[in-house]
Design a protein around this motif. Structure first.
Motif, PDB file in Angstrom:
ATOM      1  N   LEU A 153      45.863  40.684  25.703  1.00 32.78           N
ATOM      2  CA  LEU A 153      45.066  41.463  26.644  1.00 32.78           C
ATOM      3  C   LEU A 153      43.778  40.742  27.011  1.00 32.78           C
ATOM      4  CD1 LEU A 153      45.448  45.145  25.389  1.00 32.78           C
ATOM      5  CD2 LEU A 153      45.882  44.335  27.713  1.00 32.78           C
ATOM      6  N   VAL A 154      43.120  40.172  25.998  1.00 38.16           N
ATOM      7  CA  VAL A 154      41.875  39.429  26.250  1.00 38.16           C
ATOM      8  C   VAL A 154      42.164  38.193  27.095  1.00 38.16           C
ATOM      9  CG1 VAL A 154      40.033  38.083  25.163  1.00 38.16           C
ATOM     10  CG2 VAL A 154      40.731  40.279  24.172  1.00 38.16           C
ATOM     11  N   LYS A 155      43.260  37.498  26.773  1.00 30.89           N
ATOM     12  CA  LYS A 155      43.630  36.317  27.550  1.00 30.89           C
ATOM     13  C   LYS A 155      43.942  36.694  28.996  1.00 30.89           C
ATOM     14  CE  LYS A 155      46.707  32.292  27.548  1.00 30.89           C
ATOM     15  NZ  LYS A 155      47.809  31.577  26.855  1.00 30.89           N
ATOM     16  N   THR A 156      44.635  37.810  29.185  1.00 32.99           N
ATOM     17  CA  THR A 156      44.937  38.289  30.534  1.00 32.99           C
ATOM     18  C   THR A 156      43.658  38.579  31.302  1.00 32.99           C
ATOM     19  OG1 THR A 156      47.016  39.254  29.789  1.00 32.99           O
ATOM     20  CG2 THR A 156      46.109  40.095  31.848  1.00 32.99           C
ATOM     21  N   GLN A 157      42.735  39.234  30.648  1.00 35.20           N
ATOM     22  CA  GLN A 157      41.456  39.565  31.271  1.00 35.20           C
ATOM     23  C   GLN A 157      40.733  38.309  31.752  1.00 35.20           C
ATOM     24  OE1 GLN A 157      38.875  41.633  28.570  1.00 35.20           O
ATOM     25  NE2 GLN A 157      37.406  42.220  30.156  1.00 35.20           N
ATOM     26  N   LYS A 158      40.707  37.275  30.921  1.00 38.60           N
ATOM     27  CA  LYS A 158      40.037  36.027  31.285  1.00 38.60           C
ATOM     28  C   LYS A 158      40.767  35.317  32.427  1.00 38.60           C
ATOM     29  CE  LYS A 158      38.005  35.210  26.715  1.00 38.60           C
ATOM     30  NZ  LYS A 158      38.006  34.349  25.512  1.00 38.60           N
ATOM     31  N   MET A 159      42.101  35.327  32.366  1.00 39.75           N
ATOM     32  CA  MET A 159      42.882  34.687  33.422  1.00 39.75           C
ATOM     33  C   MET A 159      42.616  35.347  34.770  1.00 39.75           C
ATOM     34  SD  MET A 159      46.538  34.112  31.442  1.00 39.75           S
ATOM     35  CE  MET A 159      47.413  33.521  32.878  1.00 39.75           C
ATOM     36  N   VAL A 160      42.605  36.686  34.778  1.00 35.74           N
ATOM     37  CA  VAL A 160      42.397  37.418  36.026  1.00 35.74           C
ATOM     38  C   VAL A 160      40.991  37.168  36.565  1.00 35.74           C
ATOM     39  CG1 VAL A 160      42.263  39.713  37.069  1.00 35.74           C
ATOM     40  CG2 VAL A 160      44.128  39.160  35.497  1.00 35.74           C
ATOM     41  N   GLU A 161      40.008  37.133  35.695  1.00 36.51           N
ATOM     42  CA  GLU A 161      38.631  36.864  36.129  1.00 36.51           C
ATOM     43  C   GLU A 161      38.527  35.516  36.833  1.00 36.51           C
ATOM     44  OE1 GLU A 161      36.276  37.156  32.634  1.00 36.51           O
ATOM     45  OE2 GLU A 161      36.207  39.363  32.641  1.00 36.51           O
ATOM     46  N   GLU A 162      39.217  34.512  36.296  1.00 36.10           N
ATOM     47  CA  GLU A 162      39.175  33.172  36.883  1.00 36.10           C
ATOM     48  C   GLU A 162      39.904  33.108  38.219  1.00 36.10           C
ATOM     49  OE1 GLU A 162      40.809  30.643  33.905  1.00 36.10           O
ATOM     50  OE2 GLU A 162      39.088  30.839  32.536  1.00 36.10           O
ATOM     51  N   LEU A 163      40.897  33.982  38.408  1.00 34.89           N
ATOM     52  CA  LEU A 163      41.703  33.945  39.633  1.00 34.89           C
ATOM     53  C   LEU A 163      41.020  34.627  40.816  1.00 34.89           C
ATOM     54  CD1 LEU A 163      45.204  34.730  38.081  1.00 34.89           C
ATOM     55  CD2 LEU A 163      44.408  32.518  38.946  1.00 34.89           C
ATOM     56  N   SER A 164      40.091  35.527  40.545  1.00 35.65           N
ATOM     57  CA  SER A 164      39.395  36.281  41.610  1.00 35.65           C
ATOM     58  C   SER A 164      40.382  36.839  42.633  1.00 35.65           C
ATOM     59  CB  SER A 164      38.365  35.393  42.310  1.00 35.65           C
ATOM     60  OG  SER A 164      37.393  34.926  41.399  1.00 35.65           O
ATOM     61  N   PRO A 165      41.288  37.723  42.212  1.00 32.88           N
ATOM     62  CA  PRO A 165      42.316  38.222  43.137  1.00 32.88           C
ATOM     63  C   PRO A 165      41.772  39.240  44.130  1.00 32.88           C
ATOM     64  CG  PRO A 165      42.469  39.354  41.051  1.00 32.88           C
ATOM     65  CD  PRO A 165      41.414  38.298  40.873  1.00 32.88           C
ATOM     66  N   ASP A 166      42.482  39.387  45.236  1.00 31.10           N
ATOM     67  CA  ASP A 166      42.170  40.442  46.193  1.00 31.10           C
ATOM     68  C   ASP A 166      42.801  41.764  45.770  1.00 31.10           C
ATOM     69  OD1 ASP A 166      40.826  38.753  48.213  1.00 31.10           O
ATOM     70  OD2 ASP A 166      42.811  37.842  48.400  1.00 31.10           O
ATOM     71  N   LEU A 167      43.921  41.664  45.055  1.00 21.65           N
ATOM     72  CA  LEU A 167      44.705  42.853  44.720  1.00 21.65           C
ATOM     73  C   LEU A 167      45.341  42.643  43.345  1.00 21.65           C
ATOM     74  CD1 LEU A 167      45.700  45.535  46.128  1.00 21.65           C
ATOM     75  CD2 LEU A 167      47.727  44.231  46.828  1.00 21.65           C
ATOM     76  N   ILE A 168      45.300  43.667  42.500  1.00 24.43           N
ATOM     77  CA  ILE A 168      45.952  43.622  41.189  1.00 24.43           C
ATOM     78  C   ILE A 168      47.017  44.711  41.150  1.00 24.43           C
ATOM     79  CG2 ILE A 168      45.683  43.912  38.698  1.00 24.43           C
ATOM     80  CD1 ILE A 168      42.813  42.888  38.996  1.00 24.43           C
ATOM     81  N   LEU A 169      48.237  44.312  40.828  1.00 29.48           N
ATOM     82  CA  LEU A 169      49.362  45.244  40.781  1.00 29.48           C
ATOM     83  C   LEU A 169      49.983  45.236  39.390  1.00 29.48           C
ATOM     84  CD1 LEU A 169      51.061  44.338  44.191  1.00 29.48           C
ATOM     85  CD2 LEU A 169      49.379  46.138  43.741  1.00 29.48           C
ATOM     86  N   LEU A 170      50.146  46.422  38.812  1.00 25.60           N
ATOM     87  CA  LEU A 170      50.796  46.593  37.509  1.00 25.60           C
ATOM     88  C   LEU A 170      52.187  47.160  37.764  1.00 25.60           C
ATOM     89  CD1 LEU A 170      47.861  48.175  35.435  1.00 25.60           C
ATOM     90  CD2 LEU A 170      48.398  45.761  35.802  1.00 25.60           C
ATOM     91  N   GLY A 171      53.204  46.392  37.385  1.00 23.34           N
ATOM     92  CA  GLY A 171      54.566  46.695  37.814  1.00 23.34           C
ATOM     93  C   GLY A 171      55.442  47.471  36.864  1.00 23.34           C
ATOM     94  N   GLY A 172      54.862  48.247  35.950  1.00 19.73           N
ATOM     95  CA  GLY A 172      55.680  49.099  35.091  1.00 19.73           C
ATOM     96  C   GLY A 172      56.002  48.492  33.746  1.00 19.73           C
TER      97      GLY A 172
END
Length: 358
Positions: A153-172
């Protein structure tokens, strides 16, 4: 799906019988059981206990059962090849039992490392409609509690921060019957901390509708996600930034609206993104003008060689596909189900660069 169930049962019986045949040559049985038929019976009992334990506990024993079988099979095929060569006598002294068990254990260890080693996979999708370039992060099938835990979860959080996405989708299948209350509470904080210019959205997976196991309360999960600034889409269509549509479907594990209903009245000149946990209804989505469908669920089989079985069910497993103007991207999943072992595909988070082909 009856044929699939029957195929699985028959395969299990064959594998258990195959192990029984090999287990009769285990040193313990050879030493203490003089009669051959009793040794075979002893091998059958050991194989049966092995399988029952794997099925009941649903742990790494399932993978070990499978890969010990494959280890024995490799030895048998090698023996057939060498039977008529000058190496025949040397092969007869080969420690088959030792090899099969060491092989099975090594594959399980490598599969554990692979399951816990989260990677970023990037795709570029060009659609035949005008749209400003979008960076979409797609996270699916974490199954928090198996291989995907606090560190991931922490690694995911850091990865997403670095990517600066326009949209985040959680697919189930973000949660399942094995997710603890503490793990859920921690995850809500992680989702809340993630930032995306156009927001965060979630659809359910089949395991979030599971009726067994501790702590599965989909209504509670959806309420907590909404508090974490994650909008839940259960058979809903939203127009985002007045530029594109996002359709979120309830997983087919429960009754849901037809896609025709969800696309009725929308402006088909605008891009349409469909978020559906399972990669199904693809032809219908194409006919109704969906430009991009994002799905998960398959885990690419998770354990080799189940990927090939999945192909007979869905016709697709993971990766990027295109039929005309319709695009499909399937994630192998950020986590694994039940077993913290993956020998087919990688545990991944997707970055999708959506842009216009015009």
């Amino acid at each position: 799906m009856l044929w699939l169930f029957i195929t699985i049962i028959v395969t299990i019986l064959i594998l258990t019988g195959y192990l029984s045949w090999h287990f009769q040559s285990l040193p313990l049985l050879v030493k203490y059981v003089p009669r051959k038929w009793l040794r075979w019976l002893g091998g059958a009992v050991i194989a049966g206990i092995f399988f029952v334990a794997a099925f009941i506990f649903r742990t790494w024993l399932i993978a070990l059962f499978l890969y010990v079988c494959i280890g024995y099979f490799l030895c048998d095929m090698t023996g057939l090849i060498l039977r008529r060569t000058r190496h025949r006598e040397k092969w007869q002294r080969f420690p088959v039992n030792h090899f099969a068990w060491i092989f099975g254990l090594l594959i399980c260890l490598l599969g554990y490392y692979n399951a816990r080693n989260l990677v970023l996979t990037e795709y570029t999708v060009e659609i035949n409609k005008p749209i400003k370039p979008l960076r979409i992060v797609f996270i699916s099938d974490t199954h928090i509690g198996a291989a995907f835990r606090a560190n991931e979860l922490v690694k995911t959080q850091k990865m997403v921060e670095e990517l600066s996405p326009d949209l985040i989708l959680l697919g189930g299948d973000i949660y399942d019957e094995g997710t603890s209350e503490d793990e859920k509470a921690h995850s809500y904080g992680v989702w809340k901390s993630m930032a995306a210019r156009l927001g965060k959205y979630y659809v359910t997976g089949n395991h979030e509708f599971s009726s067994h196991g501790p702590g599965i309360n989909i209504d509670e999960i959806m309420a907590e996600l909404e508090k974490s600034d994650v909008r839940v889409l259960l058979d809903k269509t939203v127009l985002i930034d007045n530029e594109f549509y996002l359709i979120g479907r309830r997983d087919q594990a429960k009754p849901r609206e037809e896609l025709e209903v969800l696309t009725a009245g929308i402006d088909k000149s605008k891009p349409v993104i469909l978020l559906d946990h399972q990669p199904i209804d693809r032809e219908k989505a194409r006919e109704l003008g969906v430009d991009l469908q994002l799905s998960g669920h398959t885990h690419n089989g998770q354990l080799f060689p189940f990927k090939w079985l999945l192909l007979t069910v869905y016709g697709v497993t993971s990766g990027q596909y295109q039929w005309g103007d319709y695009h499909l991207v399937i994630s192998t999943g950020a986590g694994t189900w039940r077993l913290p072992i993956r020998t087919s595909g990688r545990s991944e988070i997707l970055l999708i660069n959506l842009q216009s082909a015009r």
